[in-house]
Enzyme design. Structure first.
Site, PDB file in Angstrom:
ATOM      1  N   PRO A  11     -16.400  -7.798 -30.558  1.00 45.22           N
ATOM      2  CG  PRO A  11     -16.067  -7.723 -32.845  1.00 45.22           C
ATOM      3  CD  PRO A  11     -15.421  -7.443 -31.725  1.00 45.22           C
ATOM      4  CB  CYS A  12     -18.686 -12.035 -28.362  1.00 47.45           C
ATOM      5  SG  CYS A  12     -19.838 -10.990 -27.401  1.00 47.45           S
TER       6      CYS A  12
END
Length: 289
Positions: free
Chosen positions: A248-249
Site C-alpha cells: 500500500p504505497c
C-alpha cells in the site's frame, strides 16, 4: 489483449462514477449537494446515493469531506501509524492485510539484477474497485498490479513490463485470478513475489505493516528501515512499488500531511485513502452499535 474479470465488476463501475464525481468536486468552488452531483452524473439522487453507499459505505456529503484537500492532514493526525509500533504488534507480511492472508516472498538480489531473465510472467486485465487493473505474476505470486484509470492500457502495460525487460510475458489471466480476488477482498490467500533492489524491498516491506485506514510518512519509513536520512530515496522506492494497492504505497504521505506523489495518479491515491478511511469509520460505527 487476453484478460478476465473478477466479481468486483460492479465496484469498478462505481469507481468510475466516483472518479467522475471527483473531477466535478475538484472543479467546484464550494461543496456540491447530493442533487447537484447526481445531476452531473446523469443519475437520480436516490440512485447516486446507492452507488456511493455500496462503493464506500458513507453518503456523498461525507465522502466529499474525505476527498477534500486537507483530508490527508486530518488523516495523518488521527491515523498516523508509527511503523515500529505496527511491526511490534504483528502487522507484517505474515499477518492479516485487507482481510486476506498475504504470503510474501522476495527475489534474490542477483536474480533482480538479471532483469527478469528466465522468468515467465503471466498477465491479465481485471476489474477492481478502483477501475481496470493489470495484474502480473510468476508461479510464485503476484509481481505487479497497475491501474489504467489515468494512463490507459497500453502505457500501464509498458510501465510494468519494462521493469523486467528480460522476462517472457504470457497473456494468461486464469492463474492469477485467485490472488487478484484475494487482493481486493474476495477472500483466500494473496501471494506476492517482490522483484526489486534490496533497498526497495526494505521499503516495500515497511509499507505492508501500515494497516488499512491508516497512513505513515516517508520519514517514518526511512527510520523504520534504518536509514533516517534517506527520505528522498524512500520516496523514490515507494513510487517504484510494482504491486499497487496490495503493497500500500498510497498510504505514504509527506510529513506536512501533503499527499506526495502516486505512480498511478493522485486522484486514484485520494480515492483509495478516502475509501479506506470511510470503510474504517463505517466498521467502527457498526462495532459501536
Amino acid at each position: 489483449m487476453d484478460g478476465t474479470e473478477i466479481d468486483t465488476a460492479r465496484e469498478g463501475y462505481h469507481f468510475h462514477v466516483v472518479r467522475r464525481a471527483l473531477d466535478e468536486i475538484d472543479a467546484a468552488s464550494e461543496p456540491l449537494s447530493l442533487e447537484d452531483l447526481a445531476a452531473r452524473m446523469r443519475m437520480s439522487p436516490a440512485h447516486f446515493q446507492r452507488v456511493f453507499s455500496r462503493w464506500v459505505g458513507v453518503s456523498p456529503k461525507r465522502y466529499q469531506q474525505y476527498l477534500a484537500i486537507d483530508h490527508a492532514r486530518a488523516l495523518l493526525r488521527a491515523r498516523h501509524t508509527t511503523l515500529e509500533t505496527a511491526g511490534a504488534v504483528g502487522l507484517s507480511g505474515g499477518g492479516r492485510l485487507h482481510d486476506l492472508f498475504l504470503r510474501w516472498e522476495a527475489m534474490a538480489p542477483g536474480d533482480y539484477a538479471k532483469g527478469g531473465a528466465g522468468l515467465v510472467i503471466r498477465w491479465g486485465w481485471f476489474d477492481t474497485p478502483f477501475g481496470e487493473a493489470l495484474a502480473m505474476g510468476t508461479e510464485r505470486g503476484l509481481c505487479g498490479i497497475g491501474f489504467a484509470a489515468e494512463a490507459g492500457r497500453a502505457e500501464t502495460f509498458a510501465d510494468l513490463a519494462g521493469r523486467w525487460p528480460a522476462a517472457t510475458f504470457v497473456g494468461e489471466a486464469a492463474p492469477l485470478r485467485g490472488w487478484v480476488e484475494a487482493a481486493f477482498g474476495g477472500g483466500g490467500e494473496a501471494r506476492v513475489m517482490m522483484i526489486g533492489a534490496p533497498f526497495q524491498i526494505k521499503v516495500w516491506e515497511a509499507l505492508v505493516t501500515v494497516p488499512s485506514g491508516h497512513v505513515t510518512t516517508y520519514s517514518d519509513i526511512a527510520s523504520a528501515i534504518g536509514h533516517p536520512r534517506a527520505v528522498r530515496a524512500v520516496g523514490t522506492a515507494v513510487g517504484r512499488n510494482p504491486v499497487g494497492w496490495l503493497i500500500p504505497c498510497h498510504r505514504a504521505l509527506r510529513r506536512s500531511g501533503g499527499l506526495g506523489g502516486y505512480h498511478w495518479g493522485l486522484p486514484l491515491k485520494r480515492a483509495m485513502l478516502a475509501w479506506e478511511a470511510a470503510r474504517a469509520e463505517a466498521g467502527a460505527d457498526a462495532t459501536a452499535r
